[in-house]
Design a protein around this motif. Structure first.
Motif, mmCIF file in Angstrom:
data_model
loop_
_atom_site.group_PDB
_atom_site.id
_atom_site.type_symbol
_atom_site.label_atom_id
_atom_site.label_comp_id
_atom_site.label_asym_id
_atom_site.label_seq_id
_atom_site.Cartn_x
_atom_site.Cartn_y
_atom_site.Cartn_z
ATOM 1 N N VAL A 48 0.840 -1.201 0.000
ATOM 2 C CA VAL A 48 0.000 0.000 0.000
ATOM 3 C C VAL A 48 0.873 1.247 0.000
ATOM 4 O O VAL A 48 0.637 2.193 -0.751
ATOM 5 N N LEU A 49 1.902 1.260 0.825
ATOM 6 C CA LEU A 49 2.798 2.412 0.903
ATOM 7 C C LEU A 49 3.521 2.640 -0.424
ATOM 8 O O LEU A 49 3.612 3.773 -0.910
ATOM 9 N N GLN A 50 4.018 1.573 -1.030
ATOM 10 C CA GLN A 50 4.693 1.697 -2.322
ATOM 11 C C GLN A 50 3.730 2.212 -3.397
ATOM 12 O O GLN A 50 4.100 3.067 -4.209
ATOM 13 N N SER A 51 2.514 1.723 -3.386
ATOM 14 C CA SER A 51 1.511 2.182 -4.351
ATOM 15 C C SER A 51 1.201 3.656 -4.159
ATOM 16 O O SER A 51 1.109 4.419 -5.126
ATOM 17 N N PHE A 52 1.037 4.052 -2.903
ATOM 18 C CA PHE A 52 0.749 5.453 -2.616
ATOM 19 C C PHE A 52 1.909 6.346 -3.061
ATOM 20 O O PHE A 52 1.697 7.360 -3.730
ATOM 21 N N LYS A 53 3.122 5.954 -2.721
ATOM 22 C CA LYS A 53 4.294 6.746 -3.122
ATOM 23 C C LYS A 53 4.385 6.866 -4.643
ATOM 24 O O LYS A 53 4.676 7.936 -5.173
ATOM 25 N N ALA A 54 4.126 5.774 -5.337
ATOM 26 C CA ALA A 54 4.166 5.801 -6.800
ATOM 27 C C ALA A 54 3.089 6.735 -7.351
ATOM 28 O O ALA A 54 3.327 7.475 -8.313
ATOM 29 N N SER A 55 1.916 6.720 -6.732
ATOM 30 C CA SER A 55 0.808 7.531 -7.254
ATOM 31 C C SER A 55 0.997 9.027 -7.028
ATOM 32 O O SER A 55 0.460 9.831 -7.776
#
Length: 126
Positions: A48-55
């Protein structure tokens, strides 16, 4: 505790309500069901954190000038996440882009106006 919050039906419902613009009770119920079913299926908090950072750290505008094939951008006039003025600015970055706006919908075009979106894609492909 973080895992429980991220998987919370309340958090999912708040996100769902923020994005949905439909006035159809049956469609809204279906959207909520889809979000309730799939929003919490992430592997772990790191994903979730990686997805948020990417977004939030990058978007298509970073790469748009390098995309030389004809590109169709489909935008929604009521999208609170990616506002329409930003979509027009994005279009200018592509060497060859067509921007079509679907009216009366927000960020959930794929749920609320799938036929309209599919028609735009098929028209471009023809």
């Amino acid at each position: 505790m973080g895992q429980a919050i991220l998987r919370s039906r309340i958090v999912t419902r708040i996100a769902s309500l923020a994005m949905a613009k439909t006035t159809s009770k049956s469609l809204l119920a279906w959207i909520h069901d889809q979000h309730d079913t799939y929003f919490s299926l992430f592997a772990n908090r790191t994903v979730v954190l990686q997805s948020f950072k990417a977004s939030v750290s990058s978007d298509v505008s970073t790469y748009a000038r390098r995309i030389t094939t004809p590109t169709l951008l489909i935008a929604a006039d009521r999208d609170d996440i990616t506002a329409l003025p930003a979509q027009y600015e994005l279009q200018k970055l592509f060497p060859e882009a067509q921007l079509d706006v679907i009216h009366g919908v927000g960020h959930l075009i794929h749920y609320e106006k799938p036929r309209e979106a599919a028609t735009l894609i098929l028209d471009l492909l023809r």
